[in-house]
Design a protein around this motif. Structure first.
Motif, PDB file in Angstrom:
ATOM      1  N   GLY A  50      45.298   6.619 -13.013  1.00 52.07           N
ATOM      2  CA  GLY A  50      45.368   6.892 -11.537  1.00 52.07           C
ATOM      3  C   GLY A  50      44.174   7.262 -10.695  1.00 52.07           C
ATOM      4  N   ASN A  51      44.208   7.964  -9.625  1.00 55.87           N
ATOM      5  CA  ASN A  51      43.185   8.943  -8.469  1.00 55.87           C
ATOM      6  C   ASN A  51      43.970  10.409  -9.573  1.00 55.87           C
ATOM      7  OD1 ASN A  51      41.629  10.165  -7.434  1.00 55.87           O
ATOM      8  ND2 ASN A  51      43.137   9.663  -5.481  1.00 55.87           N
ATOM      9  N   ILE A  52      43.185  10.629 -10.759  1.00 58.92           N
ATOM     10  CA  ILE A  52      43.435  11.540 -11.406  1.00 58.92           C
ATOM     11  C   ILE A  52      41.480  12.597 -11.270  1.00 58.92           C
ATOM     12  CG2 ILE A  52      43.910  12.886 -13.980  1.00 58.92           C
ATOM     13  CD1 ILE A  52      45.540  11.063 -13.956  1.00 58.92           C
ATOM     14  N   HIS A  53      41.882  13.967 -10.812  1.00 55.60           N
ATOM     15  CA  HIS A  53      41.244  14.733 -11.236  1.00 55.60           C
ATOM     16  C   HIS A  53      41.278  16.070 -12.495  1.00 55.60           C
ATOM     17  CE1 HIS A  53      38.820  13.662  -7.291  1.00 55.60           C
ATOM     18  NE2 HIS A  53      40.287  13.413  -7.141  1.00 55.60           N
ATOM     19  N   VAL A  54      40.934  16.816 -13.134  1.00 55.14           N
ATOM     20  CA  VAL A  54      40.489  17.655 -13.608  1.00 55.14           C
ATOM     21  C   VAL A  54      39.771  19.112 -14.114  1.00 55.14           C
ATOM     22  CG1 VAL A  54      40.769  18.423 -16.903  1.00 55.14           C
ATOM     23  CG2 VAL A  54      41.133  15.871 -15.315  1.00 55.14           C
ATOM     24  N   ALA A  55      40.144  20.143 -13.551  1.00 53.17           N
ATOM     25  CA  ALA A  55      39.698  21.192 -13.386  1.00 53.17           C
ATOM     26  C   ALA A  55      39.964  21.870 -14.803  1.00 53.17           C
ATOM     27  CB  ALA A  55      40.063  21.974 -12.326  1.00 53.17           C
ATOM     28  N   LEU A  56      38.985  22.753 -15.085  1.00 56.52           N
ATOM     29  CA  LEU A  56      39.403  24.190 -16.156  1.00 56.52           C
ATOM     30  C   LEU A  56      38.338  25.671 -15.206  1.00 56.52           C
ATOM     31  CD1 LEU A  56      38.932  25.502 -18.647  1.00 56.52           C
ATOM     32  CD2 LEU A  56      36.633  25.191 -18.794  1.00 56.52           C
TER      33      LEU A  56
ATOM     34  N   SER B  72      38.184  30.947 -11.951  1.00 54.59           N
ATOM     35  CA  SER B  72      38.389  31.831 -12.245  1.00 54.59           C
ATOM     36  C   SER B  72      39.655  30.481 -12.274  1.00 54.59           C
ATOM     37  CB  SER B  72      38.638  32.627 -11.126  1.00 54.59           C
ATOM     38  OG  SER B  72      38.805  32.097  -9.990  1.00 54.59           O
ATOM     39  N   ILE B  73      40.678  30.354 -12.318  1.00 51.81           N
ATOM     40  CA  ILE B  73      41.830  30.049 -11.833  1.00 51.81           C
ATOM     41  C   ILE B  73      42.851  29.783 -10.955  1.00 51.81           C
ATOM     42  CG2 ILE B  73      45.058  29.558 -11.806  1.00 51.81           C
ATOM     43  CD1 ILE B  73      44.973  30.987 -14.631  1.00 51.81           C
ATOM     44  N   GLY B  74      42.602  30.553  -9.667  1.00 55.59           N
ATOM     45  CA  GLY B  74      42.118  30.549  -8.516  1.00 55.59           C
ATOM     46  C   GLY B  74      41.281  29.609  -7.272  1.00 55.59           C
ATOM     47  N   SER B  75      39.923  29.563  -8.638  1.00 52.52           N
ATOM     48  CA  SER B  75      38.123  28.608  -7.833  1.00 52.52           C
ATOM     49  C   SER B  75      39.020  27.459  -8.530  1.00 52.52           C
ATOM     50  CB  SER B  75      37.125  29.378  -8.136  1.00 52.52           C
ATOM     51  OG  SER B  75      37.272  29.007  -9.669  1.00 52.52           O
ATOM     52  N   ALA B  76      39.700  27.253  -9.513  1.00 54.03           N
ATOM     53  CA  ALA B  76      40.036  25.416 -10.011  1.00 54.03           C
ATOM     54  C   ALA B  76      40.765  24.553  -9.474  1.00 54.03           C
ATOM     55  CB  ALA B  76      40.461  26.181 -11.842  1.00 54.03           C
ATOM     56  N   ILE B  77      42.082  25.919  -8.922  1.00 51.57           N
ATOM     57  CA  ILE B  77      42.706  25.340  -7.574  1.00 51.57           C
ATOM     58  C   ILE B  77      42.273  24.838  -6.313  1.00 51.57           C
ATOM     59  CG2 ILE B  77      45.064  25.534  -6.533  1.00 51.57           C
ATOM     60  CD1 ILE B  77      46.127  27.923  -9.105  1.00 51.57           C
ATOM     61  N   ASP B  78      41.549  26.137  -5.633  1.00 49.53           N
ATOM     62  CA  ASP B  78      40.440  25.270  -5.080  1.00 49.53           C
ATOM     63  C   ASP B  78      40.169  23.758  -5.245  1.00 49.53           C
ATOM     64  OD1 ASP B  78      41.442  27.667  -3.266  1.00 49.53           O
ATOM     65  OD2 ASP B  78      40.105  28.549  -3.665  1.00 49.53           O
ATOM     66  N   GLU B  79      39.374  23.733  -6.345  1.00 51.42           N
ATOM     67  CA  GLU B  79      38.396  22.466  -6.250  1.00 51.42           C
ATOM     68  C   GLU B  79      39.717  21.301  -6.195  1.00 51.42           C
ATOM     69  OE1 GLU B  79      36.186  21.344 -10.657  1.00 51.42           O
ATOM     70  OE2 GLU B  79      36.456  22.559  -9.834  1.00 51.42           O
ATOM     71  N   LEU B  80      40.745  22.150  -7.168  1.00 49.72           N
ATOM     72  CA  LEU B  80      41.456  20.492  -6.953  1.00 49.72           C
ATOM     73  C   LEU B  80      42.205  20.162  -5.804  1.00 49.72           C
ATOM     74  CD1 LEU B  80      43.537  20.928 -10.020  1.00 49.72           C
ATOM     75  CD2 LEU B  80      41.583  19.330  -9.918  1.00 49.72           C
ATOM     76  N   HIS B  81      42.274  21.184  -4.585  1.00 51.81           N
ATOM     77  CA  HIS B  81      43.204  21.185  -3.443  1.00 51.81           C
ATOM     78  C   HIS B  81      41.482  20.513  -2.428  1.00 51.81           C
ATOM     79  CE1 HIS B  81      45.399  22.172   0.440  1.00 51.81           C
ATOM     80  NE2 HIS B  81      43.510  22.269   0.883  1.00 51.81           N
ATOM     81  N   ALA B  82      40.482  20.987  -2.814  1.00 55.90           N
ATOM     82  CA  ALA B  82      39.538  20.358  -2.164  1.00 55.90           C
ATOM     83  C   ALA B  82      39.313  18.974  -2.295  1.00 55.90           C
ATOM     84  CB  ALA B  82      37.957  21.008  -2.179  1.00 55.90           C
ATOM     85  N   LYS B  83      39.768  18.249  -3.347  1.00 59.73           N
ATOM     86  CA  LYS B  83      39.649  16.635  -4.018  1.00 59.73           C
ATOM     87  C   LYS B  83      40.970  16.155  -3.386  1.00 59.73           C
ATOM     88  CE  LYS B  83      36.360  17.235  -7.708  1.00 59.73           C
ATOM     89  NZ  LYS B  83      36.298  17.674  -9.046  1.00 59.73           N
ATOM     90  N   GLY B  84      41.918  16.359  -2.368  1.00 60.92           N
ATOM     91  CA  GLY B  84      43.125  16.271  -1.922  1.00 60.92           C
ATOM     92  C   GLY B  84      44.599  16.247  -3.394  1.00 60.92           C
ATOM     93  N   ALA B  85      44.238  16.621  -4.441  1.00 64.39           N
ATOM     94  CA  ALA B  85      45.495  17.003  -5.241  1.00 64.39           C
ATOM     95  C   ALA B  85      46.444  17.836  -4.560  1.00 64.39           C
ATOM     96  CB  ALA B  85      45.553  17.918  -6.230  1.00 64.39           C
ATOM     97  N   ARG B  86      48.074  16.546  -4.269  1.00 58.44           N
ATOM     98  CA  ARG B  86      48.841  16.972  -3.985  1.00 58.44           C
ATOM     99  C   ARG B  86      50.388  17.306  -5.162  1.00 58.44           C
ATOM    100  NH1 ARG B  86      48.958  19.986  -0.479  1.00 58.44           N
ATOM    101  NH2 ARG B  86      51.358  19.264  -0.694  1.00 58.44           N
TER     102      ARG B  86
END
Length: 393
Positions: free
Chosen positions: A142-148, A156-170
């Motif tokens: 499926g539509n999966i994105h992985v961030a470190l 940082s964890i915060g920047s990785a969550i932002d990256e996933l959010h920008a890619k539409g991770a719900r």
């Protein structure tokens, strides 16, 4: 820094003449800062929803310099999950003593292992994250994105969550690269993730992988790495399984880390077909004066050297990727302890890093823990309905 207002006095309303004492626990910033939550003004109705996989490890300095290591240690050692002391006392010790002495010594150690590509931990973790994403996409998951993200340092964890959010991770699945659960590591990841999400208006659904210390794929990958090392270099006289140590009070306080390390060791030894006298389990990286989990790796290695052991093979099953503690502490420092004590050679067996079987295990954990989650696909009709009701997009 939070403080507790021990006693508040609230006058009774509606003309009552009673004064009511109450106890209030507050963060000082809560009194003076306007609440603010991150919005998503660029959201488009009907866009794809995706699964975001947050892969996390401990972290690393940005460079092998005293200044960079000081910044990293200041963040790492200030985490109350790492050091459980009253904050004012620990601040004085940390900034008055430790950060004046330890950064230069640690920087020299990092310089011993730093490559042209940077910190080994970061290099390997990037490869692991990329491998997980590639395997999942090739499997049609499926539509999966992985961030470190890192608990300390960058990214940082915060920047990785932002990256996933920008890619539409719900939907958010958190995968700490810690096979054995510990409050000092796994729980610290949870703290950082939830702290970041406290500032988000529209929270993603979230799942969290606590541990995988006895997962068959994990044990099989470890055993395969040991077998491959023995096939190439021959089998040593004894196998030492060295796990990162933690203070003993964590065990006494109910942390399962010690028990999970013991189970991993037992399962690995069984998989390798080793007798009880052919392997030993120990704990490394002890600092400070407090009692830590025993036996200590440095003392164990030295004692084996005194016995004249010809070849000591060491594997570190609790480290998903190689880092300062495996390369410098085990392969270099403890190898010297062993030889100086009269032993032959200490041979370090590399961590799983980005091996195919390790990546396959981690991708399998993602599939297992994301089961039941479906990704919404692009729906132009939904956007059309939303616009008809007044939405911008």
């Amino acid at each position: 820094v939070g403080y507790e207002l021990k006693q508040g006095i609230i006058a009774a309303a509606a003309g009552a003449n009673e004064i009511i004492p109450v106890r209030l626990s507050v963060e000082s910033k809560d009194w003076f800062v306007m609440p603010s939550y991150r919005s998503d003004p660029a959201y488009r109705h009907g866009d794809d929803d995706s699964l975001g996989v947050l892969v996390v490890n401990l972290g690393t300095p940005d460079a092998p310099t005293t200044a960079a290591v000081r910044r990293y240690l200041a963040e790492f050692l200030w985490d109350p999950r790492i050091v459980e002391l009253p904050r004012p006392l620990w601040w004085l010790i940390l900034h008055g003593v430790i950060l004046r002495i330890r950064p230069s010594r640690s920087a020299r150690a990092y310089q011993e292992i730093w490559s042209d590509d940077g910190s080994p931990l970061l290099v390997y973790c990037k490869a692991v994250a990329a491998g997980i994403e590639s395997r999942l996409r090739n499997a049609g998951s499926g539509n999966i994105h992985v961030a470190l993200g890192m608990s300390y340092g960058n990214p940082s964890i915060g920047s990785a969550i932002d990256e996933l959010h920008a890619k539409g991770a719900r939907r958010l699945l958190v995968l700490p690269l810690y096979p054995q659960y510990s409050g000092t590591t796994t729980a610290s990841v949870f703290d950082a993730v939830t702290k970041k999400l406290r500032g988000v208006r529209w929270l993603p659904e979230m799942r969290f992988i606590n541990q995988y210390h006895d997962a068959p794929g994990y044990i099989e990958a470890l055993a395969a790495s040991v077998h491959e090392f023995w096939e190439e270099h021959g089998r040593g006289s004894h196998l030492l399984l060295s796990f990162h140590g933690v203070p003993r009070y964590t065990l006494e306080g109910g942390d399962p880390y010690h028990c999970q390390c013991q189970k991993t060791g037992r399962l690995l030894a069984e998989k390798l077909g080793l007798g009880d006298d052919e392997w030993t389990l120990s704990f490394q990286s002890r600092v400070g004066r407090a009692e830590w989990l025993r036996p200590y790796t440095d003392e164990t290695v030295t004692e084996m050297g005194r016995k004249g052991l010809e070849q000591l093979d060491v594997v570190c099953p609790g480290f998903a990727t190689d880092c300062l503690e495996t390369i410098e502490e085990i392969a270099m420092q403890n190898a010297e302890f062993f030889e100086e004590a009269g032993g032959g050679s200490l041979r370090y067996i590399p961590a799983l890093n980005a091996r195919d079987d390790h990546v396959a295990l981690l991708a399998g954990l993602v599939e297992q823990h994301s089961a039941g989650w479906s990704n919404a696909t692009n729906d132009p009709a939904a956007r059309k309905r939303a616009v008809a009701m007044g939405a911008d997009r």
